[in-house]
Design a protein around this motif. Structure first.
Motif, mmCIF file in Angstrom:
data_model
loop_
_atom_site.group_PDB
_atom_site.id
_atom_site.type_symbol
_atom_site.label_atom_id
_atom_site.label_comp_id
_atom_site.label_asym_id
_atom_site.label_seq_id
_atom_site.Cartn_x
_atom_site.Cartn_y
_atom_site.Cartn_z
ATOM 1 N N ALA A 103 69.765 102.716 129.160
ATOM 2 C CA ALA A 103 69.552 102.598 130.606
ATOM 3 C C ALA A 103 68.806 101.314 130.949
ATOM 4 C CB ALA A 103 68.779 103.804 131.122
ATOM 5 N N ALA A 104 67.785 100.977 130.169
ATOM 6 C CA ALA A 104 67.041 99.744 130.426
ATOM 7 C C ALA A 104 67.942 98.523 130.314
ATOM 8 C CB ALA A 104 65.862 99.629 129.454
ATOM 9 N N ALA A 105 68.833 98.529 129.311
ATOM 10 C CA ALA A 105 69.747 97.405 129.138
ATOM 11 C C ALA A 105 70.772 97.340 130.271
ATOM 12 C CB ALA A 105 70.461 97.521 127.785
ATOM 13 N N VAL A 106 71.324 98.497 130.650
ATOM 14 C CA VAL A 106 72.308 98.551 131.734
ATOM 15 C C VAL A 106 71.700 98.047 133.043
ATOM 16 C CG1 VAL A 106 73.638 100.111 133.204
ATOM 17 C CG2 VAL A 106 73.700 100.389 130.717
ATOM 18 N N VAL A 107 70.523 98.555 133.371
ATOM 19 C CA VAL A 107 69.892 98.187 134.645
ATOM 20 C C VAL A 107 69.476 96.720 134.638
ATOM 21 C CG1 VAL A 107 68.009 98.702 136.238
ATOM 22 C CG2 VAL A 107 69.137 100.562 135.034
ATOM 23 N N ALA A 108 69.042 96.208 133.484
ATOM 24 C CA ALA A 108 68.682 94.793 133.397
ATOM 25 C C ALA A 108 69.894 93.905 133.663
ATOM 26 C CB ALA A 108 68.085 94.477 132.024
ATOM 27 N N ARG A 109 71.042 94.282 133.105
ATOM 28 C CA ARG A 109 72.259 93.504 133.364
ATOM 29 C C ARG A 109 72.655 93.589 134.836
ATOM 30 N NH1 ARG A 109 74.598 89.208 131.784
ATOM 31 N NH2 ARG A 109 73.989 89.792 129.638
ATOM 32 N N ALA A 110 72.588 94.793 135.424
ATOM 33 C CA ALA A 110 72.890 94.942 136.848
ATOM 34 C C ALA A 110 71.904 94.149 137.697
ATOM 35 C CB ALA A 110 72.857 96.425 137.233
ATOM 36 N N ILE A 149 60.968 98.250 121.557
ATOM 37 C CA ILE A 149 61.891 98.717 122.590
ATOM 38 C C ILE A 149 62.408 97.546 123.422
ATOM 39 C CG2 ILE A 149 61.941 99.973 124.787
ATOM 40 C CD1 ILE A 149 60.067 102.036 123.361
ATOM 41 N N GLY A 150 61.523 96.625 123.770
ATOM 42 C CA GLY A 150 61.928 95.454 124.545
ATOM 43 C C GLY A 150 62.928 94.591 123.807
ATOM 44 N N VAL A 151 62.706 94.373 122.524
ATOM 45 C CA VAL A 151 63.618 93.550 121.726
ATOM 46 C C VAL A 151 65.001 94.199 121.651
ATOM 47 C CG1 VAL A 151 64.094 92.695 119.398
ATOM 48 C CG2 VAL A 151 61.807 92.433 120.376
ATOM 49 N N VAL A 152 65.039 95.508 121.403
ATOM 50 C CA VAL A 152 66.324 96.210 121.311
ATOM 51 C C VAL A 152 67.053 96.171 122.656
ATOM 52 C CG1 VAL A 152 67.436 98.439 120.917
ATOM 53 C CG2 VAL A 152 65.559 97.694 119.430
ATOM 54 N N ALA A 153 66.324 96.355 123.746
ATOM 55 C CA ALA A 153 66.942 96.305 125.080
ATOM 56 C C ALA A 153 67.535 94.924 125.350
ATOM 57 C CB ALA A 153 65.911 96.658 126.145
ATOM 58 N N ILE A 154 66.836 93.880 124.953
ATOM 59 C CA ILE A 154 67.346 92.513 125.141
ATOM 60 C C ILE A 154 68.638 92.307 124.356
ATOM 61 C CG2 ILE A 154 66.889 90.078 124.622
ATOM 62 C CD1 ILE A 154 63.923 90.670 125.284
ATOM 63 N N LEU A 155 68.652 92.740 123.099
ATOM 64 C CA LEU A 155 69.848 92.580 122.271
ATOM 65 C C LEU A 155 71.035 93.345 122.854
ATOM 66 C CD1 LEU A 155 68.251 92.881 118.706
ATOM 67 C CD2 LEU A 155 69.044 90.805 119.848
#
Length: 491
Positions: free
Chosen positions: A120-127, A373-379
């Motif tokens: 969810a963090a990755a999806v929302v960051a891209r959006a 968690i931040g690193v994984v979300a960025i990747l």
């Protein structure tokens, strides 16, 4: 089999087992929890979901869809409220399941929550990056190489918010207050200005004529029924399933229980109040959206912005873009907080390396696990097409909803002596209804989503059998007893 079904003692679930190096300080008060809830439940979707569902699925009946979705989520919220009041711990559904059903089921729920919150963090960051670029270009600024700019924005927002959560939780809370207030001002402007252009005739008959969908079967329900319909009552309920996903997020408040003053009473109130307020806000925006223009004329891409342009109020498109950027910023921030607390709890129990559960003496925060968690979300956000995987976020959440609803029923029978700051009324009826409502939402997910989820869970089970089962704190009872004693002494 008895090893993997071992259950965490209820008194060990509330932090007494953790010792000084693994405890979180109290930070949140009741009003903070409401802000947390609004921060994660109200994102950019508030400006689009009503119009999209009205245009494609429910017509003016989308208003009823919002009500049905709100009731379904309230049932789940009540179940979370009872378990959070009984076990105010950062582990949320993972810890509830550990106490009620046993270790392997707790790991499965924890693994599902990792999927939900991390993706969810990755999806929302891209959006967020896409909408930010749109907002900037909407003011007439030309941005060359927009795809590259989006990638840079993804990196910047995740680094900034991960750093905020990792280094100073209080600063993050203050920033959340400011951004939620600004977001609500933007939404208020949409409601007040849009209300001036509402025409009663646009609501028409809430029961729009049903139309069969010609698209091939994609959801579990489609496979069972053979063919789906848009509009009519089926469309209203189908839209309710999609809308319910917008409300998902109140469960993240359960992860803040360990850091909340008088958590057994404050967390249930915060959950219920934030969900009720979010439902009212969504309903108000939906009424404005459907009332401004006929549902047959609603744009599917940017429904609210195009509606305001249609009535000659072009400047509101900028307000909507700014509100969307702020909305998604708060969603990312709260998701990172929630994911940090869940992973922190799993590490504290030894199912993943316990070093991740160490609290930084300098920053008084679980810095290690937050940075991971931040690193994984960025990747994920940079290298995976995460916008095509949004339903995986939903299925992880709903899977936890099922266990929480069932957990209320089972805990009432197995552990009636436990103190409860809040009790679900009409139990076991309401928890059973929550379970049924969650199953309805699950069968409305795509079959492909179920396949990917099954693969993820199978991989997670292998991880547990290889590592978690042997390193669990419950595998070494003397360690649990020693930490339990240290926790009592500290208190």
């Amino acid at each position: 089999m008895s090893t993997i079904l071992r259950r965490l003692p209820p008194d060990a679930a509330t932090g007494l087992r953790t010792g000084a190096r693994h405890s979180l300080a109290e930070l949140y008060r009741p009003a903070d929890l409401v802000v947390l809830g609004l921060g994660v439940m109200i994102g950019a979707g508030i400006f689009s979901i009503a119009g999209q569902q009205a245009a494609t699925m429910a017509g003016p009946g989308v208003i009823l869809s919002f009500m049905i979705a709100g009731i379904a989520c309230l049932l789940a919220c009540l179940c979370y409220a009872e378990l959070s009041s009984t076990m105010p711990t950062s582990g949320s559904a993972y810890t509830f399941t550990y106490v009620i059903f046993g270790e392997v089921w707790a790991w499965i729920i924890g693994w599902a929550l990792i999927l939900e919150l991390e993706l969810a963090a990755a999806v929302v960051a891209r959006a967020w990056a896409i909408i930010t670029v749109r907002a900037i270009t909407g003011f007439g600024v030309r941005l060359p190489y927009q795809n590259v700019v989006e990638d840079v924005f993804v990196l910047l927002i995740l680094v900034a918010l991960t750093g905020t959560v990792a280094l100073n939780a209080r600063v993050g809370l203050r920033a959340l207050w400011v951004m939620v207030a600004a977001k609500l001002l933007a939404i208020g402007a949409v409601i007040v200005v849009g209300a001036r252009y509402v025409k009663v005739a646009n609501f028409g008959d809430f029961y729009a004529e049903p139309k069969p969908l010609t698209t091939p079967a994609a959801t579990v329900l489609d496979l069972v029924m053979g063919q789906s319909h848009a509009f009519g009552w089926f469309g209203v309920f189908a839209a309710a399933s999609a809308i319910a996903f917008a409300y998902i997020g109140f469960d993240v408040l359960a992860t803040a229980a360990e850091e909340t003053v008088n958590a057994s009473r404050a967390v249930p109130k915060g959950m219920i109040r934030s969900l009720v307020i979010a439902t009212i806000i969504y309903l108000a925006v939906a009424l404005v959206m459907v009332g401004m223009i006929p549902y047959t004329s609603i744009s599917r891409d940017s429904p609210l912005s195009s509606a305001f342009r249609g009535v000659g109020v072009d400047w509101m498109a900028h307000v909507i873009d700014i509100g969307a950027v702020l909305g998604l910023t708060t969603v990312i921030l709260v998701l990172i907080v929630g994911q940090t607390r869940v992973l922190f709890s799993i590490a504290r129990d030894g199912l993943i390396p316990r070093r991740l559960a160490t609290i930084s003496r300098r920053y008084h925060s679980p810095t290690r696990v937050t940075l991971l968690i931040g690193v994984v979300a960025i990747l994920l956000a940079e290298f995976v097409p995460v916008l095509t995987l949004q339903q995986l976020v939903v299925i992880g959440t709903l899977f936890a909803f099922m266990f929480v609803a069932a957990g209320v029923i089972v805990m009432r029978r197995r552990m009636p002596h436990l103190d409860r700051g809040f009790s679900v009324p009409l139990s076991p009826l309401l928890p059973a209804l929550s379970l049924l409502a969650t199953l309805w939402l699950l069968v409305n997910l795509q079959v492909l989503t179920w396949v990917w989820f099954a693969l993820w869970m199978a991989f997670g089970l292998v991880v547990y059998l290889v590592y978690g089962r042997r390193h669990s704190l419950l595998a070494a009872p003397e360690t649990l007893a020693n930490n339990h004693a240290r926790g009592r002494h500290r208190r």
